[in-house]
Design an enzyme around this catalytic site. Structure first.
Site, PDB file in Angstrom:
ATOM      1  N   SER A 187      33.388  -0.206-159.043  1.00 56.97           N
ATOM      2  CA  SER A 187      34.242   1.414-159.162  1.00 56.97           C
ATOM      3  C   SER A 187      33.865   1.494-160.269  1.00 56.97           C
ATOM      4  CB  SER A 187      35.142   1.761-158.745  1.00 56.97           C
ATOM      5  OG  SER A 187      36.254   3.119-159.293  1.00 56.97           O
ATOM      6  N   TYR A 208      44.036  -1.753-158.342  1.00 54.52           N
ATOM      7  CA  TYR A 208      42.839  -1.352-157.399  1.00 54.52           C
ATOM      8  C   TYR A 208      41.470  -1.636-158.797  1.00 54.52           C
ATOM      9  CZ  TYR A 208      38.712   1.810-156.078  1.00 54.52           C
ATOM     10  OH  TYR A 208      37.831   2.287-155.986  1.00 54.52           O
TER      11      TYR A 208
HETATM   12  N1  LIG Z   1      35.098   7.904-152.702  1.00 55.10           N
HETATM   13  C1  LIG Z   1      35.040   6.880-153.808  1.00 55.10           C
HETATM   14  O1  LIG Z   1      35.526   8.200-154.920  1.00 55.10           O
HETATM   15  C2  LIG Z   1      34.762   6.029-154.336  1.00 55.10           C
HETATM   16  C3  LIG Z   1      34.345   6.066-156.217  1.00 55.10           C
HETATM   17  C4  LIG Z   1      34.234   4.275-156.384  1.00 55.10           C
HETATM   18  C5  LIG Z   1      33.802   3.883-155.420  1.00 55.10           C
HETATM   19  N2  LIG Z   1      33.963   3.838-154.308  1.00 55.10           N
HETATM   20  C6  LIG Z   1      34.417   2.495-153.373  1.00 55.10           C
HETATM   21  O2  LIG Z   1      33.670   2.774-152.339  1.00 55.10           O
HETATM   22  C7  LIG Z   1      33.547   2.022-151.455  1.00 55.10           C
HETATM   23  C8  LIG Z   1      33.730   3.134-150.386  1.00 55.10           C
HETATM   24  O3  LIG Z   1      34.840   3.876-150.134  1.00 55.10           O
HETATM   25  P1  LIG Z   1      34.776   5.302-149.395  1.00 55.10           P
HETATM   26  O4  LIG Z   1      34.988   6.591-150.451  1.00 55.10           O
HETATM   27  O5  LIG Z   1      33.679   5.332-148.271  1.00 55.10           O
HETATM   28  O6  LIG Z   1      36.212   4.706-148.630  1.00 55.10           O
HETATM   29  P2  LIG Z   1      36.492   5.453-146.895  1.00 55.10           P
HETATM   30  O7  LIG Z   1      35.852   6.365-146.831  1.00 55.10           O
HETATM   31  O8  LIG Z   1      38.175   5.117-147.150  1.00 55.10           O
HETATM   32  O9  LIG Z   1      35.871   3.741-146.827  1.00 55.10           O
HETATM   33  C9  LIG Z   1      36.485   2.414-146.949  1.00 55.10           C
HETATM   34  C10 LIG Z   1      36.216   1.587-145.918  1.00 55.10           C
HETATM   35  O10 LIG Z   1      37.158  -0.090-145.142  1.00 55.10           O
HETATM   36  C11 LIG Z   1      37.499   0.066-144.683  1.00 55.10           C
HETATM   37  N3  LIG Z   1      38.153  -0.971-145.151  1.00 55.10           N
HETATM   38  C12 LIG Z   1      39.879  -0.669-145.450  1.00 55.10           C
HETATM   39  N4  LIG Z   1      40.280  -1.849-145.437  1.00 55.10           N
HETATM   40  C13 LIG Z   1      39.594  -3.126-144.805  1.00 55.10           C
HETATM   41  C14 LIG Z   1      40.392  -4.313-144.517  1.00 55.10           C
HETATM   42  N5  LIG Z   1      41.005  -5.073-144.863  1.00 55.10           N
HETATM   43  N6  LIG Z   1      39.253  -4.540-144.106  1.00 55.10           N
HETATM   44  C15 LIG Z   1      37.679  -4.083-143.010  1.00 55.10           C
HETATM   45  N7  LIG Z   1      37.641  -2.630-143.352  1.00 55.10           N
HETATM   46  C16 LIG Z   1      38.832  -2.562-144.247  1.00 55.10           C
HETATM   47  C17 LIG Z   1      38.252   1.202-144.192  1.00 55.10           C
HETATM   48  O11 LIG Z   1      38.574   0.856-142.863  1.00 55.10           O
HETATM   49  P3  LIG Z   1      39.444   1.964-142.628  1.00 55.10           P
HETATM   50  O12 LIG Z   1      39.016   3.061-141.771  1.00 55.10           O
HETATM   51  O13 LIG Z   1      39.670   0.667-140.921  1.00 55.10           O
HETATM   52  O14 LIG Z   1      40.733   1.979-143.362  1.00 55.10           O
HETATM   53  C18 LIG Z   1      36.695   2.434-144.488  1.00 55.10           C
HETATM   54  O15 LIG Z   1      35.717   2.209-143.297  1.00 55.10           O
HETATM   55  C19 LIG Z   1      35.246   1.357-151.200  1.00 55.10           C
HETATM   56  O16 LIG Z   1      35.030   0.400-151.436  1.00 55.10           O
HETATM   57  C20 LIG Z   1      35.569   2.154-152.728  1.00 55.10           C
HETATM   58  O17 LIG Z   1      36.335   1.511-153.907  1.00 55.10           O
HETATM   59  C21 LIG Z   1      34.868   5.347-153.861  1.00 55.10           C
END
Ligand SMILES: NC(=O)c1ccc[n+]([C@@H]2O[C@H](COP(=O)([O-])OP(=O)(O)OC[C@H]3O[C@@H](n4cnc5c(N)ncnc54)[C@H](OP(=O)(O)O)[C@@H]3O)[C@@H](O)[C@H]2O)c1
Length: 318
Positions: free
Chosen positions: A161, A187
């Site tokens: 990120s 984070y």
């Molecule tokens: N969205 C943004 O703006 C953004 C920006 C920069 C970076 N990112 C990065 O993108 C990646 C994906 O995030 P996203 O935005 O798609 O968010 P998201 O929809 O919340 O997806 C995150 C996923 O991680 C899973 N997870 C959380 N804790 C876990 C654990 N202990 N063991 C296994 N799985 C777990 C969640 O499962 P549950 O449903 O069970 O919680 C969910 O499926 C992350 O690494 C995030 O840091 C996102």
């Protein structure tokens, strides 16, 4: 956080024309948000995809997401297995079940993540952001090395990120025992660790055909922000004063474009330890103006080697 105006490509735009038949991909957190759109693209290109999710039951959300992906992509080789990155035992069980199948793993997308949590610890006592976002993926990748090596050319995509610009990595105090806890610094620390991990993994395993890059997907409103207050969402530009999403945010499918590009782009053959954004190699930030690209210290090989040693000691692997 990088908020860009669409149109940005989607993961489906990126994967168009690629044939991943015969390839196996593992996607952590692949049942929601950016991970789900990553799985959709890889599955449409013909890959066998294993989703790691905390609750793999057919009746649960991840099981339903996988069933929907099988139906919508026509690819029956999309499955879910139990993976809690906050438990080293769960990580070992997930990896060992994959290793037992004796199939190579060509793509490992370390995508799962948490953000903005109150102080907490994983099952093994690690600060939650570092434990789930970095240490769980570190332990998983190291355990899966035999399957990654046997792929011949394996790509590890570590979803990081732009929040790494906040800094925060303190390898002498990884669990915030000697400094005030701040959820955004926690984070940021984990996301800096993601970038350094890609550098260290590539440094150690390039000769085995295992290359890792870290990706900034850009800002998308997903489940990731579920722990942010309405005030914080407004302050960082995720929503407007009326609470509606900022129209300049990416969709999850747009957020998945660069992770998928990192997985399939032929021009990245031989590239490891790089920071990718907007489907391109990012530039280091020169310290002038608003943060963009990557902080040079997030790709520093010496820091990466130290992170590897600290991580290996914490999770108890070599
Ligand atoms: N969205 C943004 O703006 C953004 C920006 C920069 C970076 N990112 C990065 O993108 C990646 C994906 O995030 P996203 O935005 O798609 O968010 P998201 O929809 O919340 O997806 C995150 C996923 O991680 C899973 N997870 C959380 N804790 C876990 C654990 N202990 N063991 C296994 N799985 C777990 C969640 O499962 P549950 O449903 O069970 O919680 C969910 O499926 C992350 O690494 C995030 O840091 C996102």
């Amino acid at each position: 956080m990088t908020i860009l105006t669409p149109p940005a490509p989607t993961a489906l735009d990126v994967v168009a024309g690629h044939d991943l038949t015969g390839r196996t991909a593992v996607v952590t957190g692949g049942a929601s948000g950016i991970g789900l759109e990553t799985v959709r693209a890889l599955a449409l290109a013909g890959a066998r995809v294993v989703i790691g999710a905390r609750d793999p039951r057919a009746a649960g959300a991840a099981g339903a997401a996988a069933a929907d992906l099988r139906k919508s992509t026509g690819n029956q080789a999309v499955t879910v297995a139990a993976l809690d990155l906050g438990s080293l035992r769960s990580v070992r069980e997930f990896a060992d079940a994959l290793l037992e199948q004796r199939d190579p793993v060509h793509l490992l997308i370390a995508n799962a993540g948490v953000m903005g949590l109150p102080p907490g610890r994983t099952a093994d006592g690690f600060e939650t952001h570092l434990g789930v976002n970095h240490l769980g993926h570190f332990a998983l990748t190291v355990r899966l090395l035999p399957a990654l090596r046997s792929a011949g050319h394996a790509r590890v995509v570590v979803v990081g990120s732009s929040s790494h610009h906040l800094g925060g990595l303190d390898l002498d105090d990884p669990h915030f025992e000697h400094r005030p806890y701040d959820p955004y610094l926690a984070y940021a620390q984990s996301k800096t660790a993601n970038a350094l991990f890609a550098v260290a993994l590539t440094g150690r395993h390039r000769a085995d055909g295992v290359l890792a890059n870290t990706v900034s997907p850009g800002a998308a409103l997903t489940g990731l922000q579920r722990h942010l207050s309405a005030e914080t969402k407004l302050a960082v530009g995720l929503v407007g004063p009326d609470g509606t999403p900022n129209p300049r945010l990416r969709t999850a499918a747009q957020g998945a474009a660069t992770p998928v590009w990192a997985a399939v782009a032929p021009e990245l053959a031989g590239t490891g330890g790089a920071y990718l954004e907007d489907c391109a190699l990012a530039e280091p930030w020169d310290g002038q103006g608003p943060p963009r690209g990557y902080l040079p210290e997030a790709l520093d090989p010496e820091r990466a080697a130290r992170l590897w040693d600290v991580s290996a000691a914490l999770v108890g692997v070599g």
